[in-house]
Design a protein around this motif. Sequence first.
Motif, mmCIF file in Angstrom:
data_model
loop_
_atom_site.group_PDB
_atom_site.id
_atom_site.type_symbol
_atom_site.label_atom_id
_atom_site.label_comp_id
_atom_site.label_asym_id
_atom_site.label_seq_id
_atom_site.Cartn_x
_atom_site.Cartn_y
_atom_site.Cartn_z
ATOM 1 N N LEU A 128 0.837 -1.218 0.000
ATOM 2 C CA LEU A 128 0.000 0.000 0.000
ATOM 3 C C LEU A 128 0.862 1.254 0.000
ATOM 4 C CD1 LEU A 128 -2.655 -1.158 2.568
ATOM 5 C CD2 LEU A 128 -3.196 -0.203 0.322
ATOM 6 N N ARG A 129 1.928 1.228 0.803
ATOM 7 C CA ARG A 129 2.793 2.413 0.877
ATOM 8 C C ARG A 129 3.503 2.637 -0.459
ATOM 9 N NH1 ARG A 129 2.617 4.351 6.026
ATOM 10 N NH2 ARG A 129 2.774 2.912 7.793
ATOM 11 N N ALA A 130 3.869 1.532 -1.139
ATOM 12 C CA ALA A 130 4.553 1.673 -2.442
ATOM 13 C C ALA A 130 3.576 2.210 -3.492
ATOM 14 C CB ALA A 130 5.122 0.321 -2.872
ATOM 15 N N ALA A 131 2.341 1.737 -3.445
ATOM 16 C CA ALA A 131 1.358 2.127 -4.471
ATOM 17 C C ALA A 131 0.754 3.502 -4.198
ATOM 18 C CB ALA A 131 0.253 1.080 -4.543
ATOM 19 N N HIS A 132 0.718 3.910 -2.921
ATOM 20 C CA HIS A 132 0.044 5.179 -2.565
ATOM 21 C C HIS A 132 0.961 5.989 -1.649
ATOM 22 C CE1 HIS A 132 -3.640 3.358 -4.128
ATOM 23 N NE2 HIS A 132 -3.328 2.293 -3.418
ATOM 24 N N PRO A 133 1.963 6.644 -2.219
ATOM 25 C CA PRO A 133 2.922 7.362 -1.365
ATOM 26 C C PRO A 133 2.224 8.339 -0.424
ATOM 27 C CG PRO A 133 3.627 7.362 -3.668
ATOM 28 C CD PRO A 133 2.247 6.771 -3.651
ATOM 29 N N GLY A 134 2.727 8.375 0.808
ATOM 30 C CA GLY A 134 2.168 9.308 1.803
ATOM 31 C C GLY A 134 0.935 8.779 2.509
ATOM 32 N N ILE A 135 0.497 7.579 2.165
ATOM 33 C CA ILE A 135 -0.732 7.055 2.779
ATOM 34 C C ILE A 135 -0.536 6.836 4.289
ATOM 35 C CG2 ILE A 135 -0.249 4.582 2.426
ATOM 36 C CD1 ILE A 135 -3.255 4.363 1.603
ATOM 37 N N ILE A 136 -1.571 7.152 5.044
ATOM 38 C CA ILE A 136 -1.558 6.909 6.497
ATOM 39 C C ILE A 136 -2.296 5.596 6.747
ATOM 40 C CG2 ILE A 136 -2.377 7.766 8.734
ATOM 41 C CD1 ILE A 136 -0.066 9.414 7.585
ATOM 42 N N VAL A 137 -1.645 4.710 7.507
ATOM 43 C CA VAL A 137 -2.194 3.366 7.729
ATOM 44 C C VAL A 137 -2.679 3.249 9.174
ATOM 45 C CG1 VAL A 137 -1.688 0.892 7.690
ATOM 46 C CG2 VAL A 137 -0.568 2.427 6.039
ATOM 47 N N LEU A 138 -3.966 2.969 9.341
ATOM 48 C CA LEU A 138 -4.546 2.767 10.672
ATOM 49 C C LEU A 138 -4.917 1.288 10.802
ATOM 50 C CD1 LEU A 138 -7.012 5.825 10.880
ATOM 51 C CD2 LEU A 138 -4.524 5.786 11.127
ATOM 52 N N ALA A 139 -4.625 0.697 11.955
ATOM 53 C CA ALA A 139 -4.911 -0.737 12.127
ATOM 54 C C ALA A 139 -5.673 -0.966 13.419
ATOM 55 C CB ALA A 139 -3.605 -1.530 12.153
ATOM 56 N N HIS A 140 -6.539 -1.972 13.391
ATOM 57 C CA HIS A 140 -7.228 -2.377 14.615
ATOM 58 C C HIS A 140 -6.281 -3.281 15.419
ATOM 59 C CE1 HIS A 140 -10.220 -4.183 17.271
ATOM 60 N NE2 HIS A 140 -10.955 -3.126 16.998
ATOM 61 N N PRO A 141 -6.280 -3.175 16.768
ATOM 62 C CA PRO A 141 -5.353 -4.002 17.558
ATOM 63 C C PRO A 141 -5.659 -5.496 17.566
ATOM 64 C CG PRO A 141 -6.649 -2.566 18.983
ATOM 65 C CD PRO A 141 -7.004 -2.192 17.590
ATOM 66 N N GLU A 142 -6.699 -5.936 16.858
ATOM 67 C CA GLU A 142 -6.873 -7.385 16.639
ATOM 68 C C GLU A 142 -5.981 -7.870 15.493
ATOM 69 O OE1 GLU A 142 -11.048 -7.964 15.997
ATOM 70 O OE2 GLU A 142 -11.569 -7.309 17.999
ATOM 71 N N CYS A 143 -5.298 -6.947 14.804
ATOM 72 C CA CYS A 143 -4.348 -7.347 13.750
ATOM 73 C C CYS A 143 -3.092 -7.917 14.414
ATOM 74 C CB CYS A 143 -3.922 -6.136 12.920
ATOM 75 S SG CYS A 143 -5.206 -5.432 11.882
ATOM 76 N N PRO A 144 -2.362 -8.796 13.690
ATOM 77 C CA PRO A 144 -1.109 -9.321 14.255
ATOM 78 C C PRO A 144 -0.151 -8.180 14.627
ATOM 79 C CG PRO A 144 -1.721 -10.511 12.254
ATOM 80 C CD PRO A 144 -2.668 -9.358 12.363
ATOM 81 N N PRO A 145 0.695 -8.373 15.668
ATOM 82 C CA PRO A 145 1.610 -7.308 16.112
ATOM 83 C C PRO A 145 2.523 -6.799 14.998
ATOM 84 C CG PRO A 145 1.696 -9.175 17.619
ATOM 85 C CD PRO A 145 0.750 -9.566 16.535
ATOM 86 N N GLU A 146 2.919 -7.681 14.055
ATOM 87 C CA GLU A 146 3.799 -7.224 12.962
ATOM 88 C C GLU A 146 3.067 -6.216 12.082
ATOM 89 O OE1 GLU A 146 3.268 -10.547 14.447
ATOM 90 O OE2 GLU A 146 2.927 -11.175 12.362
ATOM 91 N N VAL A 147 1.753 -6.356 11.987
ATOM 92 C CA VAL A 147 0.954 -5.402 11.200
ATOM 93 C C VAL A 147 0.850 -4.081 11.960
ATOM 94 C CG1 VAL A 147 -1.379 -4.953 10.290
ATOM 95 C CG2 VAL A 147 -0.315 -7.207 9.981
ATOM 96 N N VAL A 148 0.538 -4.181 13.250
ATOM 97 C CA VAL A 148 0.427 -2.972 14.079
ATOM 98 C C VAL A 148 1.763 -2.210 14.067
ATOM 99 C CG1 VAL A 148 0.157 -2.183 16.479
ATOM 100 C CG2 VAL A 148 -1.469 -3.828 15.493
#
Length: 324
Positions: A210-230
């Motif tokens: 996502l960061r490569a395809a959409h430079p400057g994008i802000i990524v928000l994650a729910h804490p049920e996501c794996p820690p590597e994602v968070v």
Amino acid sequence: MTAISPAAAALHSRVASFIPAIEWPVFSGDIDAILRLKLERNAVILAHNYQTPEIFHCVADIVGDSLALARKAMDVEADVIVLAGVHFMAESAKLLNPGKIVLIPDMGAGCSLADSITPDDIRLMRQRHPGIPVVTYVNTSAAVKAESDICCTSGNAKAVVESLGVPRVIMLPDEYLAQNIANQTDVEIIAWKGHCEVHERFTPGDIRELRAAHPGIIVLAHPECPPEVVAEADFAGSTAAMSDYVGQEKPARVVLMTECSMSDNVAIEHPEVEFIRPCNLCPHMKRITLANIRAALEGMRHPVTIDPAVAVRARLAVERMLAV
Ligand code: 13P
Ligand code: SF4
């Protein structure tokens, strides 16, 4: 084709950026019926942030994350609460406002986390770790809550864990929420192996792409996501916290690593923000529709009941959480 009532037409203006006018007749008949039935039954509709926009923006009276829905359920004065969300949320509303009729439009609206643990499992954990308090995520059955010392949600998990003033806690059933909280506190956390089937599917690779395809994008994650994602996200928080982040920070471009309807609902409120929308659907949340909300109010089905002996103990765990 049936004519669209003025009330349904006015409600369409709230979601016109998402639902084209040509599709509105599909929804407007149920919306008219629900508006009428809410008055006849003296009912309110509580909807979670993962409900689809025609429910969330057009028929819900109260919306929010699990914590907000629980808090607000306590203050409902209407006779009937329709919970547009999953079963554990309807149980929480019933626990906190037991005098009301709480309806869930589809009894099958479950949760992979709630299904991952039983009361026996908690008793076993207590035998293995004597004297260690049990913090239970609200995404569990009332019977599981009844075996717990205190509940938490994604919005207050760290505060709940630290409120106990102990060096170790058992936190279940979400392994990833437990690990994400362990990364923010000195309290040692013993976890369980439950996962959310929606959030466990996100990977750090998704974020890098996502960061490569959409430079400057802000990524928000729910804490049920794996820690590597968070770890790769810019911010992690409950569904309400993610929504607040968008409202306060107004990022030019954002992605929410969570259930799909969440982005739809927040995007409708913030047309100035560009939402990139890879997301995962929660099949349980998606069981709730306008048609079955209407049917629930027409037939007063399906009322949530909790064994009184279970309810007394489960309520205590939820009330302890709300007091933190
Ligand atoms: P929130 O408490 O953050 O709304 O989350 C509930 C849920 O089911 C997330 O998958
Ligand atoms: Fe349960 Fe995950 Fe669906 Fe939330 S999104 S209700 S945690 S399965």
